[in-house]
Enzyme design. Sequence first.
Site, PDB file in Angstrom:
ATOM      1  N   HIS A  86       0.838  -0.971  -0.041  1.00 27.64           N
ATOM      2  CA  HIS A  86       0.074   0.032   0.005  1.00 27.64           C
ATOM      3  C   HIS A  86       0.884   1.290  -0.081  1.00 27.64           C
ATOM      4  O   HIS A  86       1.791   1.420   0.729  1.00 27.64           O
ATOM      5  CB  HIS A  86      -0.835   0.059   0.938  1.00 27.64           C
ATOM      6  CG  HIS A  86      -1.756   1.143   1.106  1.00 27.64           C
ATOM      7  ND1 HIS A  86      -3.005   1.427   0.664  1.00 27.64           N
ATOM      8  CD2 HIS A  86      -1.500   2.503   1.861  1.00 27.64           C
ATOM      9  CE1 HIS A  86      -3.301   2.644   0.905  1.00 27.64           C
ATOM     10  NE2 HIS A  86      -2.458   3.105   1.607  1.00 27.64           N
ATOM     11  N   ASP A 165     -15.696   2.143   7.370  1.00 30.49           N
ATOM     12  CA  ASP A 165     -14.508   2.950   7.163  1.00 30.49           C
ATOM     13  C   ASP A 165     -14.923   3.827   5.875  1.00 30.49           C
ATOM     14  O   ASP A 165     -14.575   5.118   6.145  1.00 30.49           O
ATOM     15  CB  ASP A 165     -13.413   2.251   6.521  1.00 30.49           C
ATOM     16  CG  ASP A 165     -12.356   3.247   5.789  1.00 30.49           C
ATOM     17  OD1 ASP A 165     -11.583   3.905   6.534  1.00 30.49           O
ATOM     18  OD2 ASP A 165     -11.885   2.902   4.746  1.00 30.49           O
ATOM     19  N   ARG A 172     -14.680  12.330   7.367  1.00 31.98           N
ATOM     20  CA  ARG A 172     -13.670  13.280   7.782  1.00 31.98           C
ATOM     21  C   ARG A 172     -13.285  14.050   6.641  1.00 31.98           C
ATOM     22  O   ARG A 172     -12.649  15.350   7.010  1.00 31.98           O
ATOM     23  CB  ARG A 172     -12.564  12.112   7.958  1.00 31.98           C
ATOM     24  CG  ARG A 172     -12.524  11.373   9.173  1.00 31.98           C
ATOM     25  CD  ARG A 172     -11.507  10.217   9.056  1.00 31.98           C
ATOM     26  NE  ARG A 172     -10.168  10.354   8.794  1.00 31.98           N
ATOM     27  CZ  ARG A 172      -9.394   9.549   7.895  1.00 31.98           C
ATOM     28  NH1 ARG A 172      -9.764   8.608   7.681  1.00 31.98           N
ATOM     29  NH2 ARG A 172      -8.259  10.163   7.562  1.00 31.98           N
ATOM     30  N   SER A 187      -7.998   3.686   9.072  1.00 31.69           N
ATOM     31  CA  SER A 187      -8.391   3.565   7.800  1.00 31.69           C
ATOM     32  C   SER A 187      -7.933   2.606   6.595  1.00 31.69           C
ATOM     33  O   SER A 187      -8.284   1.429   6.282  1.00 31.69           O
ATOM     34  CB  SER A 187      -8.759   4.788   7.149  1.00 31.69           C
ATOM     35  OG  SER A 187      -9.281   5.024   5.771  1.00 31.69           O
ATOM     36  N   LYS A 191      -8.832  -1.796   5.813  1.00 27.59           N
ATOM     37  CA  LYS A 191      -9.141  -2.348   4.336  1.00 27.59           C
ATOM     38  C   LYS A 191      -8.244  -3.396   4.035  1.00 27.59           C
ATOM     39  O   LYS A 191      -8.488  -4.480   3.374  1.00 27.59           O
ATOM     40  CB  LYS A 191      -8.978  -1.224   3.445  1.00 27.59           C
ATOM     41  CG  LYS A 191     -10.127   0.004   3.701  1.00 27.59           C
ATOM     42  CD  LYS A 191     -10.152   0.879   2.244  1.00 27.59           C
ATOM     43  CE  LYS A 191      -8.914   1.916   2.400  1.00 27.59           C
ATOM     44  NZ  LYS A 191      -9.436   3.012   3.347  1.00 27.59           N
TER      45      LYS A 191
END
Length: 425
Positions: A86, A165, A172, A187, A191
């Site tokens: 990620h 989320d 947010r 967050s 995932k």
Amino acid sequence: MSRERLSAVDVIRTKRDGHRLSDDQIDWVVDAYTRGVVADEQMSALAMAIFLNGMDTAEAARLTQAMIDSGDRLDLKVDRPTVDKHSTGGVGDKITLPLAPLVAACGAAVPQLSGRGLGHTGGTLDKLESIPGWRAQLSTDEITRQLADVGAVVCAATEGLAPADKKLYALRDVTSTVESIPLIASSIMSKKIAEGAEALVLDVKVGSGAFMKNLDDARALAEALVGIGKQHGRKVTALLTDMSVPLGRTIGNSVEVEESVEVLRGGGPQDIIDLTVTLAREMLALAGIDTDPVEVLASGGAYETWCRMISAQGGDPEAALPKAKHVHVVTAEESGTLATLDAYGVGVAAWRLGAGRARKEDAVQHAAGVICHAKPGDRVSAGDPLLELRTDTPDAVAAALESLQGAYTIGDPSPEHKLLIDTVR
């Protein structure tokens, strides 16, 4: 306090006053918010309290778990070790495209659930959708089958993955609480853990073109991400990498696909090759695979896996990619060395040309973007092309040029660019 007696006001007050939230408080408020029992204005107040007072690792890990529990988990029944990557996002950050097939060609399974671009940072799905026929939406069965057959899948997250989320992230965005490190970390990790990979490598960008502008904040985020991963029994490593200069020489959608294919075919810019190989080595180490990704890249195995991955999702890896209708070239006004090239300025230019979106529902131009004909350290002569602006809407060029004011300088060479800054394990 029993969960039956909990209330949103009590949870908000606890965090507002600087105290830790209990596991029961976190579990209850996330579940109640997902079901609509806790109102948006109450969750907004809690998000702001977390923004101001923070969370420790155990709290953030519990928040992550509660968001995972709000939806489905992918059950990746594959015979290979599973590992994912990620990135926190940057300008020209196309690394997923060559990385996923490379790591798969080395023997791992890479389930890469990706997103779309917003603002000056590009989205992996937007890039891949410039390939004719390629589709982002896959069912859980299709994801699992492709992982088993090909070893890599890059697609959109399934609808049932961490719905809490999705709901909190949207909130947010409109309450100025995006920059909270525990909220960012929970967050991301909710995932990624729900996605089911056994190991995860995080590329935490730092610099003008990144979400985290300074090293201290980037390191704090990396430590939070790794801490949550360990609490959840995952093997996690975070790399801090520089995002003060665009990655590679292309920023956009189809242009980044073209550059990624160059890398998979044995060419491409050195910074893209270096970061791809560095991340691949880290992913393979966590997966327990002793294979040299440099050799696999050179053999053509990664390119073959890329073609299979694209074809499996309906795309034609041999098809011509979209070309922009209008090109504007920015030239050097003097001779010398390109000293700086600001990632943020170039990213905003690409966005204004149509490569990105201002709102989630906006469309992108697949052919729009910026080509960097020179990078910091390159010698240029007056009149040489520095940047090539591509767009289907010529009226957008003026705004793109405005964002490039001060984004590059010709003068004394800057210190050598260091791509990998640090590693957090």
